[in-house]
Scaffold this motif. Sequence first.
Motif, PDB file in Angstrom:
ATOM      1  N   GLU A  76      62.783  11.278 -43.512  1.00  0.00           N
ATOM      2  CA  GLU A  76      63.898  12.144 -43.903  1.00  0.00           C
ATOM      3  C   GLU A  76      65.244  11.469 -43.625  1.00  0.00           C
ATOM      4  OE1 GLU A  76      65.068  16.875 -43.551  1.00  0.00           O
ATOM      5  OE2 GLU A  76      64.246  15.849 -41.789  1.00  0.00           O
ATOM      6  N   LYS A  77      65.322  10.736 -42.521  1.00  0.00           N
ATOM      7  CA  LYS A  77      66.570  10.042 -42.210  1.00  0.00           C
ATOM      8  C   LYS A  77      66.901   9.000 -43.274  1.00  0.00           C
ATOM      9  CE  LYS A  77      66.382   8.241 -38.183  1.00  0.00           C
ATOM     10  NZ  LYS A  77      66.895   7.474 -37.035  1.00  0.00           N
ATOM     11  N   GLN A  78      65.882   8.310 -43.778  1.00  0.00           N
ATOM     12  CA  GLN A  78      66.116   7.295 -44.801  1.00  0.00           C
ATOM     13  C   GLN A  78      66.567   7.936 -46.113  1.00  0.00           C
ATOM     14  OE1 GLN A  78      62.093   5.677 -44.105  1.00  0.00           O
ATOM     15  NE2 GLN A  78      63.069   3.667 -43.839  1.00  0.00           N
ATOM     16  N   PRO A 137      73.854  15.379 -27.343  1.00  0.00           N
ATOM     17  CA  PRO A 137      73.725  14.055 -27.942  1.00  0.00           C
ATOM     18  C   PRO A 137      75.047  13.620 -28.555  1.00  0.00           C
ATOM     19  CG  PRO A 137      72.731  15.729 -29.358  1.00  0.00           C
ATOM     20  CD  PRO A 137      73.100  16.416 -28.086  1.00  0.00           C
ATOM     21  N   GLU A 138      75.369  12.329 -28.408  1.00  0.00           N
ATOM     22  CA  GLU A 138      76.606  11.801 -28.968  1.00  0.00           C
ATOM     23  C   GLU A 138      76.388  11.461 -30.443  1.00  0.00           C
ATOM     24  OE1 GLU A 138      77.998   8.617 -26.632  1.00  0.00           O
ATOM     25  OE2 GLU A 138      78.377   9.835 -24.861  1.00  0.00           O
ATOM     26  N   VAL A 139      76.176  12.485 -31.228  1.00  0.00           N
ATOM     27  CA  VAL A 139      75.970  12.327 -32.660  1.00  0.00           C
ATOM     28  C   VAL A 139      76.918  13.257 -33.377  1.00  0.00           C
ATOM     29  CG1 VAL A 139      74.354  12.561 -34.583  1.00  0.00           C
ATOM     30  CG2 VAL A 139      73.555  11.659 -32.390  1.00  0.00           C
ATOM     31  N   ILE A 140      77.613  12.743 -34.379  1.00  0.00           N
ATOM     32  CA  ILE A 140      78.534  13.561 -35.164  1.00  0.00           C
ATOM     33  C   ILE A 140      77.748  14.137 -36.342  1.00  0.00           C
ATOM     34  CG2 ILE A 140      80.680  13.606 -36.473  1.00  0.00           C
ATOM     35  CD1 ILE A 140      80.959  13.029 -33.475  1.00  0.00           C
ATOM     36  N   GLY A 200      77.573  18.209 -31.766  1.00  0.00           N
ATOM     37  CA  GLY A 200      76.196  18.267 -31.284  1.00  0.00           C
ATOM     38  C   GLY A 200      75.599  19.602 -31.618  1.00  0.00           C
ATOM     39  N   LEU A 201      74.301  19.727 -31.422  1.00  0.00           N
ATOM     40  CA  LEU A 201      73.614  20.957 -31.799  1.00  0.00           C
ATOM     41  C   LEU A 201      74.046  22.148 -30.942  1.00  0.00           C
ATOM     42  CD1 LEU A 201      70.017  19.687 -32.469  1.00  0.00           C
ATOM     43  CD2 LEU A 201      71.613  20.645 -34.119  1.00  0.00           C
ATOM     44  N   SER A 204      72.156  18.094 -40.436  1.00  0.00           N
ATOM     45  CA  SER A 204      71.952  16.658 -40.593  1.00  0.00           C
ATOM     46  C   SER A 204      70.687  16.215 -39.867  1.00  0.00           C
ATOM     47  CB  SER A 204      73.160  15.899 -40.036  1.00  0.00           C
ATOM     48  OG  SER A 204      72.859  14.535 -39.896  1.00  0.00           O
ATOM     49  N   PRO A 205      69.815  15.407 -40.519  1.00  0.00           N
ATOM     50  CA  PRO A 205      68.621  14.897 -39.835  1.00  0.00           C
ATOM     51  C   PRO A 205      68.959  14.078 -38.602  1.00  0.00           C
ATOM     52  CG  PRO A 205      68.474  14.543 -42.216  1.00  0.00           C
ATOM     53  CD  PRO A 205      69.861  15.006 -41.931  1.00  0.00           C
ATOM     54  N   LEU A 206      70.141  13.521 -38.546  1.00  0.00           N
ATOM     55  CA  LEU A 206      70.521  12.765 -37.356  1.00  0.00           C
ATOM     56  C   LEU A 206      70.655  13.701 -36.150  1.00  0.00           C
ATOM     57  CD1 LEU A 206      73.226  10.390 -38.888  1.00  0.00           C
ATOM     58  CD2 LEU A 206      70.747  10.072 -38.750  1.00  0.00           C
TER      59      LEU A 206
END
Length: 980
Positions: free
Chosen positions: A629-631, A855-858, A514-515, A816-818
């Motif tokens: 950007e995510k796409q 956030p639960e984002v890798i 996470g950030l 990462s944009p995510l």
Amino acid sequence: MNTLRKVARRELAVFFATPAAFIFFGAFLAATLFIFFWVETFFSRNIADVRPMFEWMPLLLIFLASAITMRVWSEEHRAGTLEPLLTAPVSLPVLVGGKFIACLGLVAIGLLLTLPLPLTVSFLGQLDWGPVFGGYLASLVLAGAYIAIGLWVSAQFNSQIVSLIVSTLACSFLYLLGSDTLTSFFGNQGGELLKLLGAGARFDAITRGVIDLRDLLYSFSLIGIFLSLNVYTLERQRWAGNPINSVHRRWGVLTALLVGNLLLLNFWLAPIGVLRADLTAGKIYSISPATRSYLDRLQEPLLIRGYFSSQTHPLLAPLQPQLRDLLREYEVAGKGRVRVEFVDPQEKPELEQEAGEKYGIRPVPFQTASRYQTAVTNSYFDVLIKYGDEFVTLGFQDLIEVKSEGDTQLEVELRNPEHDITRAIKKVLYSYQGGGNLFAGIGNPVVFHGYVSPEAKLPQPLVELRRNLESVLAELKTQGGDKFSVSFADPDADGGQLADRLGKEFGMRPMVAGLLSTETFWFYMTLESGGQQVQVALPSALDKAALKGAIEASLKRFSKGMLKTVALYTPPANPSMAQFGMMDQGNTFQLLQRFAEQEHRIKPVDLSTGQVDPEADILMVVAPERLQEKQVFAIDQFLMQGGTVVLATSPFDVSLQGRISATDKQSGLSDWLAGYGITLGKTLVLDPQNAAFPVPVERQAGGYSIRETHLINYPYFVDIRSDGMNRNGGLISGIDQLSMTWASPITVDADKNKGRQVVRLLESSRGSWLSDSIDIQPNFDRYGQAGFAQGEAAGRQLLAVMVEGGFASHFKGKTSPLIEEARTRQAEKDKKAKEQPAAGQSETAAEQPVEPQQPEVIGRVLERSPDSARIILFASNTFLADTSLELASGAGGTRYLNPLQLMANTIDWSLEDRDLLSIRGRGHFARTLLPMDKEARMIWEYMNYGLAAFGLLSVWGLRRLVRARARRREQLLIAGRIEP
């Protein structure tokens, strides 16, 4: 042989002694040219073949052969020279054979005079010479049969006119015996029996480019039969007035036995269909090595069942025997693994019920018209391919190709039967294998590399995922045996040497959970086989099922026996507002999706999750618009995994509503492509070599404006031929012509692509020019017939390119944009929680600081791709759109599938599944003429008239030369200067 030659030479001299020979040849050529250019409208038909000429050839040869043979024996009767001829010391077979050879030589001269037609077609398009050779061979042997009939008839009468009429009627009956006009009144079995006896059906088979020994023996047997009857007739005339004796009876018995055996030979050879030669350039009617390779992979019996009704549409009836013969070849090539059946469902109710309930095969109503009424015939024309529990059905629309020539005239042919059937076999084979052992189609051993940190460093969701990973790998190890091995390594071990290497080779770098997290970890997965490495995407759902699916999807990239998955992005359709009379005006790509689904598994994607579906083997992005950007990140990371990204995009979109106009279109990929040295110019390419396009045009009638539609040569429809195609590598195999609509030029920076392979795939012609105007409506008042101002030629423009090699990520060194999106979402959530305290909560409690949740984002960014990564770019938003394909189909009178076939080629070529490339795109109507204006067409037409006249003059001059030499030789003989 010397006597035979003298008889033939004498007969030729008699024929050329009068102007009748040139009258016959002139009439034959005039009829041939009139039919070719006027009746069959060669230029508007727009197909580079000479089949229209050969379709009429049996009828033309009837009159030519009858005219040549009518005087051969009748004139001998009338002149009283038959009796001396019969008593001369020359055997009757030699006498008849000499006259036959002379007449056949005359027909050969007539056919030779038509040779400028195929030569003209070869200059105007890519002519397949195989059917041309077959057509001339069929014409010659059929003419031999007609001549044999004419000689026999001529021996019966002493009147040339009667001989002409009777010969014409006899040959016409023989031709009509197997024609569709007659066979349509009978069922399949009766119709096929008549076609065995009819000259027309046999002739059509050879002109398709297939020389079948049965068809040749049919004509040779007719020649033998009627020449034998001719000899017997003359022998009987020599016996005239004498009593019947044993010699006469022996002649009759021997002649009857010879005729009977020649007739029975045709019925004996009828079931044998393997003695034939396919002369077509693409071997359309033969089993290719590509098909045999799929049949060799069969482990279970394959069923091919043809559902054909005895009564069907007259245009489909001639195609049934062709399809039957080809399916029988599949059975032979299958070596016991293929079973072929033919059924008429209307005669077997139980099979008709099974066809409808189990396979969805139902009769199609065809409107037919007879002499007395119009009726509707419900008939079957379907093929079922079944392997295990998997099956594919091919209906008549999948198998045939229709060429429309006006409102009433249609030309129907099998489109590309081998490809259609083999494609279905490939799909059922791969679908069946896809449900079994993943490693069955993998040749080289596969090594799984896990670059994973110890559990102590992993965030909690990945700790459980690591345990699930070990379980999945154990299952795969059991399934794959020696073909699958596993290797784990901690990149941070030994001072991070492995981490440094991974960063340099693959662009891998430590992840964060996470950030707000400062701790990093590693969790990367790759598969290696045969020197090729594929990165396994970390699934968005961190569970065992998703992980197993991601690994299996990556494994399938090494297999040649699995159905491939294509991730297809197309622009989202605008919501329809039918209630207000407004419909969606954007481009749709339904035809592309349906065509690709015939061979592959298609997964529509919108890329909004920032990740391509893990099952995707290839990513195809068509007409992207304002990608976020995510796409772009999803596309970028798929490329970094070593995947192939196929793009169809340009800076312009086109509206066909009202006045045709172009508008700027932001794809969102310009900066991403520019980072790899690929730039799309802000101009459109116009080419004098272009395709036709129906354009709305307004004209003034007094003060009234009239809107009309004209079919014009439209320079924005760039017509690309073989000289603008790069055929090295096979990506464009089987495609001879392609229209790129409203395309922009591509520029590739050589400096930025050092170390990568750059392949120029498609280019415009040398005379093309560029325009930045968005007004693409033709103006005939200002620019005349051209409709547009002719710009300065800019040379060949690159319209499609492939770049292959190692790429550095556009997001290298960036977050990462995510993660960025998760940060924004979390911030908004925290802000909302502060501003809107829960009901019943005290104001003091509301003022307490809210603990932000991670956030639960890798956070993972692959910074470098392996050398197997590819970008394939086509510089048009519209050439794959349904509207463009329908317009091209309407202009050409047949389905225009070349752009779709190009995409299918691209998929197969990229996924190393290239067997079908050699047989795709071989349709009868795929070879179109080069673009040309009306004046050029008229020049070619009148040139053929001139060449025909020149041919006649050449024959006349040659005759004079031969006669002059004969007179000189005669004078020398009289003078005693030479020996006789």
